[in-house]
Design a protein around this motif. Structure first.
Motif, PDB file in Angstrom:
ATOM      1  N   HIS A 176      -9.106  -0.792  13.380  1.00 45.71           N
ATOM      2  CA  HIS A 176      -8.552  -1.486  13.896  1.00 45.71           C
ATOM      3  C   HIS A 176      -8.222  -2.806  13.247  1.00 45.71           C
ATOM      4  CE1 HIS A 176      -6.491  -3.399  17.575  1.00 45.71           C
ATOM      5  NE2 HIS A 176      -7.114  -4.466  17.251  1.00 45.71           N
ATOM      6  N   GLN A 177      -6.774  -3.259  13.211  1.00 44.01           N
ATOM      7  CA  GLN A 177      -6.347  -4.538  12.800  1.00 44.01           C
ATOM      8  C   GLN A 177      -4.906  -4.883  13.169  1.00 44.01           C
ATOM      9  OE1 GLN A 177      -5.492  -1.915   8.717  1.00 44.01           O
ATOM     10  NE2 GLN A 177      -5.870  -3.902   8.441  1.00 44.01           N
ATOM     11  N   ARG A 178      -4.664  -6.146  13.237  1.00 41.62           N
ATOM     12  CA  ARG A 178      -3.496  -6.742  13.960  1.00 41.62           C
ATOM     13  C   ARG A 178      -2.364  -6.652  12.769  1.00 41.62           C
ATOM     14  NH1 ARG A 178      -1.947 -12.908  15.311  1.00 41.62           N
ATOM     15  NH2 ARG A 178       0.364 -12.584  15.696  1.00 41.62           N
ATOM     16  N   GLU A 179      -2.515  -6.660  11.465  1.00 41.99           N
ATOM     17  CA  GLU A 179      -1.338  -6.769  10.655  1.00 41.99           C
ATOM     18  C   GLU A 179      -2.179  -6.513   9.287  1.00 41.99           C
ATOM     19  OE1 GLU A 179       0.141 -10.701  10.752  1.00 41.99           O
ATOM     20  OE2 GLU A 179      -1.303 -11.542   9.406  1.00 41.99           O
ATOM     21  N   ILE A 180      -1.290  -6.040   8.343  1.00 42.64           N
ATOM     22  CA  ILE A 180      -1.754  -5.535   6.776  1.00 42.64           C
ATOM     23  C   ILE A 180      -0.458  -5.799   5.993  1.00 42.64           C
ATOM     24  CG2 ILE A 180      -1.033  -3.420   7.464  1.00 42.64           C
ATOM     25  CD1 ILE A 180      -3.424  -2.415   5.537  1.00 42.64           C
ATOM     26  N   SER A 181      -0.774  -6.345   4.836  1.00 38.43           N
ATOM     27  CA  SER A 181       0.104  -6.564   3.850  1.00 38.43           C
ATOM     28  C   SER A 181      -0.193  -5.977   2.446  1.00 38.43           C
ATOM     29  CB  SER A 181       0.415  -8.163   3.482  1.00 38.43           C
ATOM     30  OG  SER A 181       0.534  -8.840   4.787  1.00 38.43           O
ATOM     31  N   PRO A 182       0.604  -5.509   1.806  1.00 36.59           N
ATOM     32  CA  PRO A 182       0.313  -4.680   0.575  1.00 36.59           C
ATOM     33  C   PRO A 182      -0.197  -5.600  -0.541  1.00 36.59           C
ATOM     34  CG  PRO A 182       2.840  -4.907   0.705  1.00 36.59           C
ATOM     35  CD  PRO A 182       2.294  -5.414   1.848  1.00 36.59           C
ATOM     36  N   ILE A 183      -1.052  -5.109  -1.481  1.00 34.51           N
ATOM     37  CA  ILE A 183      -1.530  -5.657  -2.693  1.00 34.51           C
ATOM     38  C   ILE A 183      -1.091  -4.767  -3.844  1.00 34.51           C
ATOM     39  CG2 ILE A 183      -3.415  -5.841  -4.193  1.00 34.51           C
ATOM     40  CD1 ILE A 183      -5.327  -5.984  -1.677  1.00 34.51           C
ATOM     41  N   ARG A 184       0.219  -5.132  -4.402  1.00 34.30           N
ATOM     42  CA  ARG A 184       1.126  -4.784  -5.218  1.00 34.30           C
ATOM     43  C   ARG A 184       0.567  -4.555  -6.754  1.00 34.30           C
ATOM     44  NH1 ARG A 184       5.580  -3.890  -2.310  1.00 34.30           N
ATOM     45  NH2 ARG A 184       6.034  -5.302  -0.465  1.00 34.30           N
ATOM     46  N   GLY A 185       1.149  -3.568  -7.405  1.00 37.55           N
ATOM     47  CA  GLY A 185       0.691  -3.630  -8.799  1.00 37.55           C
ATOM     48  C   GLY A 185      -0.467  -2.527  -9.129  1.00 37.55           C
ATOM     49  N   LYS A 186      -1.043  -1.981  -8.326  1.00 37.47           N
ATOM     50  CA  LYS A 186      -2.168  -1.012  -8.699  1.00 37.47           C
ATOM     51  C   LYS A 186      -1.594   0.026  -9.532  1.00 37.47           C
ATOM     52  CE  LYS A 186      -4.435  -0.754  -4.058  1.00 37.47           C
ATOM     53  NZ  LYS A 186      -4.978  -0.019  -2.909  1.00 37.47           N
ATOM     54  N   THR A 187      -2.569   0.582 -10.322  1.00 38.47           N
ATOM     55  CA  THR A 187      -2.652   1.642 -11.237  1.00 38.47           C
ATOM     56  C   THR A 187      -3.375   2.884 -10.872  1.00 38.47           C
ATOM     57  OG1 THR A 187      -4.414   1.070 -12.686  1.00 38.47           O
ATOM     58  CG2 THR A 187      -2.324  -0.212 -13.119  1.00 38.47           C
TER      59      THR A 187
END
Length: 386
Positions: A176-187
């Motif tokens: 459960h979570q209210r919001e989520i933002s991406p962590i860009r730049g993964k390989t």
């Protein structure tokens, strides 16, 4: 018609049409270059969707338990329907937010491919066994990536994009979570590292690298929360009036109303942002509803009466099949139905215990019971021998 020119037009249109937070198809990353992909008329994530749809792992969704096992009711949700609902809801929201719906569809359809037979109960049983055999805990999101990357096409894998595999690994719809933002730049190195870490600590949470994957993660719960309530009502486990009053007042008392109100709230709070978010009010109401489902549905003892038998079968099958792998018993189903024809990379790099894990995880509920029956129950011998 010049197919490649048309494809470039589609990719150029994405730049103009999609949100600045969206993932462009031309930025898709694969582990291995494929000349056929470069010449293909489809965009990258559309190719991935088709590869998932035509995979053996996707076909096995048809008899994979969502919540209710061993119940002869054709109207109860199975995993094949669940992923289609996730795809539909996610794409509808994604269009409003200006996201890449091809990427959303591929992640949605593939996100539960790693689930073993008998749903989350089966995952717990298999995880306990895997850990006792020194190959880490079993985590269905990791297994989904493994099936698509390492097991499909007799061990050659489907060579899907990083963005799709990352979305499958990080979907975690039970958190459960209210919001989520991406962590860009993964390989791809990050992907493999996260898989390894999660199988050592299943509680570890990893955030997706695209906003599309963040959306699928949040819509996963929208897709099952009300649907599971409808199934439970149909089976007589709960009554509609049992739904907490604050949830009924804010979200409604039917699956349709619950989905609609959650979707509306998610769109309003995520529009033109690099974040997928519920409002604070709806997030708290959803948390209450999830707790209700957990207590009254998922942990209801009425649907757990066969749990110990199933757990014992998991243990028996794992040990029996492990012995068959070590001796390469050609009459065993794991050799006949799974290892036969596997490429040398998979055979040489995969431990016997891991091969058994992969085989059992891929089973449907019906196949699991059939194999257990064949191994445990003796057959009648002929009346006369010659």
């Amino acid at each position: 018609m010049d197919v490649q020119l048309w494809k470039k037009r589609l990719e150029a249109e994405e730049k103009k049409r999609l949100s600045p937070f969206a993932t462009l198809s031309l930025n898709a990353q694969r582990e291995r270059d494929e000349e056929t992909v470069k010449q293909d008329h489809r965009t990258a994530f559309s190719i991935d969707t088709d590869r998932i749809l035509h995979s053996l792992a996707y076909t096995r969704y048809i008899d994979k338990t969502q919540v209710f096992s061993l119940i002869p009711n054709d109207h109860i949700t199975h995993r094949v329907l669940h992923v289609q609902i996730v795809s539909r809801i996610s794409r509808s929201i994604g269009r409003f937010l200006g996201l890449n719906v091809d990427l959303i569809e591929a992640i949605s359809l593939g996100h539960d491919i790693g689930h073993p037979p008998f749903g989350h109960d089966g995952e717990q049983y298999l995880s306990k066994i895997c850990h006792s055999h020194g190959i880490g805990y079993f985590v269905h999101s990791c297994q989904g990536v493994r099936f698509l990357r390492d097991v499909e096409r007799k061990g050659r894998g489907l060579n899907l994009t990083l963005q799709v595999l990352d979305g499958i690994l990080c979907h975690d719809g039970e958190r459960h979570q209210r919001e989520i933002s991406p962590i860009r730049g993964k390989t791809f190195s990050d992907l493999l590292k996260e898989m390894e870490e999660k199988e050592q600590n299943p509680q570890k949470d990893f955030v997706p690298t695209t906003l599309e994957a963040c959306l699928v993660r949040m819509t996963d719960v929208i897709s099952y929360i009300g649907r599971d309530i409808e199934d439970a009502i149909r089976l007589g486990l709960i009554d509609r009036k049992d739904i907490p009053k604050e949830c009924r007042d804010r979200l409604g008392d039917t699956n349709g109303k619950i989905v609609y109100n959650l979707v509306e709230d998610l769109i309003q709070n995520s529009f033109d942002r690099d974040t997928i978010s519920f409002s604070k009010e709806v997030s708290e109401i959803l948390k209450i509803l999830r707790a209700f489902n957990m207590e009254r549905i998922y942990l209801n003892p009425l649907i757990k009466t066969q749990a110990k038998k199933i757990e014992n079968l998991f243990q028996y099958l794992f040990e029996r099949l492990l012995e068959d792998v070590k001796t390469f018993n050609k009459s065993s189903p794991i050799v006949c139905d799974f290892l036969n024809g596997m490429n040398t990379r998979y055979m040489d790099s995969t431990k016997p215990e891991e091969k058994v894990r992969d085989f059992i995880a891929g089973m449907t509920d019906a196949y699991f019971l059939r194999i257990a029956r064949e191994m445990l129950i003796p057959e009648m011998l002929p009346a006369k021998f010659k």
